[in-house]
Scaffold this motif. Structure first.
Motif, PDB file in Angstrom:
ATOM      1  N   ASP A 152       0.867  -1.073   0.239  1.00 30.03           N
ATOM      2  CA  ASP A 152      -0.178   0.128   0.057  1.00 30.03           C
ATOM      3  C   ASP A 152       0.494   1.424  -0.044  1.00 30.03           C
ATOM      4  O   ASP A 152       1.830   1.406   0.696  1.00 30.03           O
ATOM      5  N   HIS A 153       0.594   2.288  -0.542  1.00 38.16           N
ATOM      6  CA  HIS A 153       0.904   3.394  -0.651  1.00 38.16           C
ATOM      7  C   HIS A 153       0.695   4.380   0.911  1.00 38.16           C
ATOM      8  O   HIS A 153      -0.389   4.003   2.121  1.00 38.16           O
ATOM      9  N   VAL A 154       2.418   5.150   0.522  1.00 34.55           N
ATOM     10  CA  VAL A 154       1.971   6.342   2.213  1.00 34.55           C
ATOM     11  C   VAL A 154       1.730   7.323   1.886  1.00 34.55           C
ATOM     12  O   VAL A 154       2.271   7.434   0.875  1.00 34.55           O
ATOM     13  N   GLN A 155       0.549   8.012   2.272  1.00 33.59           N
ATOM     14  CA  GLN A 155       0.651   9.346   1.886  1.00 33.59           C
ATOM     15  C   GLN A 155       1.275  10.127   2.790  1.00 33.59           C
ATOM     16  O   GLN A 155       1.873   9.807   3.975  1.00 33.59           O
ATOM     17  N   LEU A 156       2.225  11.413   2.294  1.00 32.07           N
ATOM     18  CA  LEU A 156       2.883  11.967   2.391  1.00 32.07           C
ATOM     19  C   LEU A 156       2.309  13.363   2.605  1.00 32.07           C
ATOM     20  O   LEU A 156       1.319  13.828   1.543  1.00 32.07           O
ATOM     21  N   THR A 157       2.625  14.249   3.600  1.00 30.75           N
ATOM     22  CA  THR A 157       2.631  15.769   3.957  1.00 30.75           C
ATOM     23  C   THR A 157       3.169  16.967   2.466  1.00 30.75           C
ATOM     24  O   THR A 157       3.995  16.238   1.400  1.00 30.75           O
ATOM     25  N   HIS A 158       2.794  17.764   2.284  1.00 33.96           N
ATOM     26  CA  HIS A 158       3.836  18.598   1.210  1.00 33.96           C
ATOM     27  C   HIS A 158       4.343  18.952   1.666  1.00 33.96           C
ATOM     28  O   HIS A 158       5.250  18.235   0.503  1.00 33.96           O
ATOM     29  N   ARG A 159       4.982  19.051   2.577  1.00 29.67           N
ATOM     30  CA  ARG A 159       6.318  19.625   3.285  1.00 29.67           C
ATOM     31  C   ARG A 159       7.186  18.528   2.492  1.00 29.67           C
ATOM     32  O   ARG A 159       8.543  18.344   2.305  1.00 29.67           O
ATOM     33  N   GLU A 160       6.774  17.047   3.336  1.00 33.75           N
ATOM     34  CA  GLU A 160       7.630  16.066   3.039  1.00 33.75           C
ATOM     35  C   GLU A 160       8.201  15.478   1.867  1.00 33.75           C
ATOM     36  O   GLU A 160       9.026  14.791   1.041  1.00 33.75           O
ATOM     37  N   ALA A 161       6.767  15.172   1.112  1.00 38.64           N
ATOM     38  CA  ALA A 161       6.891  15.319  -0.028  1.00 38.64           C
ATOM     39  C   ALA A 161       8.188  16.165  -0.919  1.00 38.64           C
ATOM     40  O   ALA A 161       8.567  15.619  -1.871  1.00 38.64           O
ATOM     41  N   HIS A 162       8.109  17.411  -0.666  1.00 44.82           N
ATOM     42  CA  HIS A 162       8.633  18.192  -1.759  1.00 44.82           C
ATOM     43  C   HIS A 162      10.448  18.245  -1.202  1.00 44.82           C
ATOM     44  O   HIS A 162      11.040  18.134  -1.609  1.00 44.82           O
ATOM     45  N   LEU A 163      10.637  17.397   0.256  1.00 47.82           N
ATOM     46  CA  LEU A 163      11.663  17.371   0.597  1.00 47.82           C
ATOM     47  C   LEU A 163      12.836  16.300   0.434  1.00 47.82           C
ATOM     48  O   LEU A 163      13.454  16.343   0.203  1.00 47.82           O
ATOM     49  N   LEU A 164      11.340  15.649  -0.050  1.00 44.35           N
ATOM     50  CA  LEU A 164      11.984  14.067  -0.514  1.00 44.35           C
ATOM     51  C   LEU A 164      12.692  14.076  -1.805  1.00 44.35           C
ATOM     52  O   LEU A 164      13.459  13.729  -2.855  1.00 44.35           O
ATOM     53  N   PHE A 199      11.412  16.315  10.091  1.00 49.00           N
ATOM     54  CA  PHE A 199      11.075  15.807   8.700  1.00 49.00           C
ATOM     55  C   PHE A 199      11.800  14.820   8.474  1.00 49.00           C
ATOM     56  O   PHE A 199      11.250  13.494   7.525  1.00 49.00           O
ATOM     57  N   ILE A 200      12.930  14.700   8.128  1.00 48.84           N
ATOM     58  CA  ILE A 200      13.867  13.963   7.883  1.00 48.84           C
ATOM     59  C   ILE A 200      14.089  12.711   9.053  1.00 48.84           C
ATOM     60  O   ILE A 200      13.909  11.561   8.791  1.00 48.84           O
ATOM     61  N   SER A 201      13.705  12.674  10.174  1.00 49.79           N
ATOM     62  CA  SER A 201      13.076  11.712  11.077  1.00 49.79           C
ATOM     63  C   SER A 201      11.781  10.910  10.516  1.00 49.79           C
ATOM     64  O   SER A 201      11.679   9.742  10.372  1.00 49.79           O
ATOM     65  N   LYS A 202      11.317  11.925   9.735  1.00 48.94           N
ATOM     66  CA  LYS A 202       9.637  10.955   9.144  1.00 48.94           C
ATOM     67  C   LYS A 202       9.898  10.075   8.447  1.00 48.94           C
ATOM     68  O   LYS A 202       9.542   9.703   8.238  1.00 48.94           O
ATOM     69  N   LEU A 203      10.986  11.276   7.956  1.00 47.44           N
ATOM     70  CA  LEU A 203      11.347   9.783   6.028  1.00 47.44           C
ATOM     71  C   LEU A 203      12.057   9.363   6.025  1.00 47.44           C
ATOM     72  O   LEU A 203      11.616   7.920   5.284  1.00 47.44           O
ATOM     73  N   ARG A 204      12.905   8.759   6.900  1.00 45.66           N
ATOM     74  CA  ARG A 204      13.455   7.638   7.162  1.00 45.66           C
ATOM     75  C   ARG A 204      12.831   6.989   7.450  1.00 45.66           C
ATOM     76  O   ARG A 204      13.258   5.423   7.377  1.00 45.66           O
ATOM     77  N   LYS A 209      11.692   0.218   5.364  1.00 47.19           N
ATOM     78  CA  LYS A 209      11.295  -0.763   4.306  1.00 47.19           C
ATOM     79  C   LYS A 209      12.794  -1.635   3.438  1.00 47.19           C
ATOM     80  O   LYS A 209      12.459  -2.527   3.547  1.00 47.19           O
ATOM     81  N   ASP A 210      13.403  -0.407   2.185  1.00 47.73           N
ATOM     82  CA  ASP A 210      14.773  -0.639   2.353  1.00 47.73           C
ATOM     83  C   ASP A 210      15.180  -0.086   2.470  1.00 47.73           C
ATOM     84  O   ASP A 210      15.894   0.599   2.723  1.00 47.73           O
ATOM     85  N   ASN A 211      16.745  -1.654   3.279  1.00 47.52           N
ATOM     86  CA  ASN A 211      17.794  -0.774   3.981  1.00 47.52           C
ATOM     87  C   ASN A 211      19.042  -0.441   3.486  1.00 47.52           C
ATOM     88  O   ASN A 211      20.021  -0.123   3.727  1.00 47.52           O
ATOM     89  N   THR A 212      18.193  -0.986   2.277  1.00 45.26           N
ATOM     90  CA  THR A 212      19.895   0.242   1.261  1.00 45.26           C
ATOM     91  C   THR A 212      20.209   1.442   1.263  1.00 45.26           C
ATOM     92  O   THR A 212      20.478   2.446  -0.090  1.00 45.26           O
ATOM     93  N   LEU A 213      18.490   2.084   1.690  1.00 48.06           N
ATOM     94  CA  LEU A 213      18.363   3.602   1.180  1.00 48.06           C
ATOM     95  C   LEU A 213      18.791   4.080   2.290  1.00 48.06           C
ATOM     96  O   LEU A 213      18.498   3.789   4.029  1.00 48.06           O
TER      97      LEU A 213
END
Length: 227
Positions: A152-164, A199-204, A209-213
């Motif tokens: 399933d997809h995860v919904q990001l916030t506006h700022r999370e999406a732009h930061l990523l 926000f960086i912590s949230k993105l981490r 689920k992908d430990n290469t990232l």
């Protein structure tokens, strides 16, 4: 276009600036008029315009200098230069520092509007087609979705999406803290920096689920996304 285009106009000739502002507003633009480069830079950070129309010759900060500063933190916003100069070297300089178009004075308001619509439309088309694969994730930037393989997809916030998005665009390179703070928060003060760390912590967590990232903290400089 259904929605008003927010346009930042930097023009030091008061009469011309007002004429352009009023003419654009009658054609359903939202116009932020600034009389010098310093004010234009502040309004760019606080108002988030969709396109910049910059006079080259301005007091305090000329249009080329302003464009260079904006391009250091934003490589996508369209920039149109206005100038009375006609030398080829000026045209070349304008494009070399990140300008998208160039209008020589005098010009018609209809010509300016056609060029604005063309650049904004092109930019929106490019942005809305941004679906990116990173590791075992698919990132749909326009929809702000992050999907792991077939899950399933995860919904990001506006700022999370732009930061990523900016981390991915600079993958395996350091994304400087001050650049991204000024771009997404409008300031690089202490409190904004702490907010970005959160926000960086949230993105981490959302990429865990992908430990290469990895999103690596490069102390004193910024962050780097590696895969």
């Amino acid at each position: 276009m259904a929605d008003k285009i927010k346009l930042l106009l930097a023009e030091d000739e008061a009469a011309l600036g007002q004429i352009l502002k009023e003419s654009l507003e009658t054609r359903d633009f939202e116009v932020i008029l600034c009389e010098n480069g310093d004010k234009a830079f502040e309004k760019y950070k606080s108002e988030s315009p969709e396109i910049l129309v910059l006079d080259v010759m301005m007091p305090k900060k000329d249009g080329f200098t302003l464009a260079k500063e904006i391009r250091a933190i934003d490589d996508t916003i369209p920039i149109i230069f206005l100038t009375a100069k006609s030398q080829t070297t000026d045209v070349v300089e304008g494009f070399s520092i990140g300008g998208n178009d160039y209008l020589k004075k005098p010009f018609s308001i209809e010509e300016l509007i056609v060029r604005v619509y063309n650049l904004v439309s092109r930019t929106k088309t490019q942005t809305h087609s941004e679906v990116i694969t990173i590791g075992n994730y698919t990132f749909d930037f326009p929809k702000q979705h992050l999907k792991f393989k077939e899950g399933d997809h995860v919904q990001l916030t506006h700022r999370e999406a732009h930061l990523l998005f900016h981390l991915i665009k600079n993958k395996n390179r350091v994304l400087e803290r001050s650049v991204i703070l000024n771009k997404l928060w409008g300031t690089d003060d202490f409190f904004s920096a702490r907010s970005m760390d959160v926000f960086i912590s949230k993105l981490r967590k959302k990429l865990s689920k992908d430990n290469t990232l990895q999103i690596i903290n490069v102390r004193g400089f910024g962050y780097k996304l590696t895969d």
